[in-house]
Design a protein around this motif. Sequence first.
Motif, PDB file in Angstrom:
ATOM      1  N   SER A 259       0.963  -1.258   0.182  1.00 28.22           N
ATOM      2  CA  SER A 259       0.006  -0.175  -0.021  1.00 28.22           C
ATOM      3  C   SER A 259       0.890   1.064   0.005  1.00 28.22           C
ATOM      4  O   SER A 259       0.743   2.244  -0.577  1.00 28.22           O
ATOM      5  N   TYR A 263       0.820   4.264  -2.533  1.00 31.49           N
ATOM      6  CA  TYR A 263       0.459   5.626  -1.942  1.00 31.49           C
ATOM      7  C   TYR A 263       1.689   6.761  -2.468  1.00 31.49           C
ATOM      8  O   TYR A 263       1.178   7.836  -2.947  1.00 31.49           O
ATOM      9  N   GLY A 430      -4.458   1.834  -2.988  1.00 34.45           N
ATOM     10  CA  GLY A 430      -3.590   1.764  -1.872  1.00 34.45           C
ATOM     11  C   GLY A 430      -4.289   1.492  -0.453  1.00 34.45           C
ATOM     12  O   GLY A 430      -3.810   0.967   0.290  1.00 34.45           O
ATOM     13  N   PHE A 434      -4.142  -1.933   2.300  1.00 35.49           N
ATOM     14  CA  PHE A 434      -4.038  -1.543   3.501  1.00 35.49           C
ATOM     15  C   PHE A 434      -4.801  -2.265   4.503  1.00 35.49           C
ATOM     16  O   PHE A 434      -4.760  -2.610   5.557  1.00 35.49           O
TER      17      PHE A 434
END
Length: 455
Positions: A259, A263, A430, A434
């Motif tokens: 993630s 990001y 992302g 997570f």
Amino acid sequence: MKQLKPITNKLLWIFALGQFGWSLLSGVVSNWMVYYYTGSPDAQNPNTGIFASGITQNPIIFKLTLFGLVLAAGRIFDAITDPLVAGWSDRCTNKKGRRIPFLRAMAIPFALCTIGLFVLPQTGNIVVNDLVLFILLLVFYLFMTMFCTPYNALIAELGDTQQHRINVSTYISFTFIVGQSISFLLPNLAGALTSLAGQKDGIRLAVAIMAAIACISMMIPAFYIKERDYIDSKPSDTKPFKSLGKTFSNGQFRRFVYSDVIYFFALTLFQTGLAFYETKLMEIEDTWTFLLTATMTFISVLLYPVVNILAKKIGKKSLIIFGFFSYCCVFAITSFCGKGLQWGFIIAVTAAIPMAILGILPQACVADVAELTRLESGEDRSGMFFAARTFAFKLGQALALVTFTSVTVAETKQSYRTTAVVAFICCFIGACIFFAYNEKMILSKIKELKGSDEF
């Protein structure tokens, strides 16, 4: 056994000054190199692309520009050197500690190289300029790695408790965004110096002043903190790339990194384009950049205590996911923003929330995983965990730099809007990834292995 001194919030604040220094240098390069080395000037912003004539501008492969490829190569080189420097630091046997000797050695060269990036690629030969820029960027990223990788390892080592891990992450997040914000003052400072030195030399002198401030800030913790007084660390025996492999074999760390890299791809697109969004889409002067960034920073800092308290009460995971989706909103607004300063303030206010969350908590997550691994294995590889994270997200940053300079080669409003749309899509992905990160399991195991309630 030597009695260690207690780690205090005062010590953590002094440590955080180093983050201010390197973030200021990083901000000068990441926020302004593309702006000054590409693009074309207009009546409102005559300094856009002021150094562009000195280097190759036309696409060389498909729509890939030389400048974009050079920036990407620098980030890839940076990513590759991360585990090497981390392994070197983890295995360091210096009597002053495993991390501090690197900080002391690198502060001045790091600052000087930043100045050189805006001064040296200015010969009368474009090929020579291209080569000088390429070499300087590699050296800049090498020096940054040699300072930041040992520095980041200290986050886990000074964060000896969950409270300290969140506190130090909060403090360095504050100094990071202050450093980044001050870097946006570069056009304002350069403008004030123009009457003394001219346009180009005004920019170079402004860079030199900021680099000097950054250098002093990096040297304060490097010479104030006596590492062996606070940390009882033993050098690791694992070789760098074997250590990197062991680090990525950790399932929870991999979920975090997946993630994180997406990001940072999205965020780098946005940060690289910020000056262009403001000058090309909103059609405001680049001197407004600092005020908008200062507004965003001020609101974000006001939210720090809230984030700090909520992270301890409801956990970091939920807040980080909320931060991802908040940034999605920022990127969406940017993709359709119109002309006018009001759009800049809308984005600044909206971005303050995820900036506060994602500026603090991801580092604490890495420190948690590194702490659990230390307790389970008996081997302290904190440097490698932070290096592995930066190794991954710098690859994302490299791809973002190539993407941005390629997508915007036409220099149209639609091309800049497209980069914001791509950032929105990636940040959303992302956030979804997570969800797989299991923070509760990590913290419960740390508590169990320590045999005390440190929370």
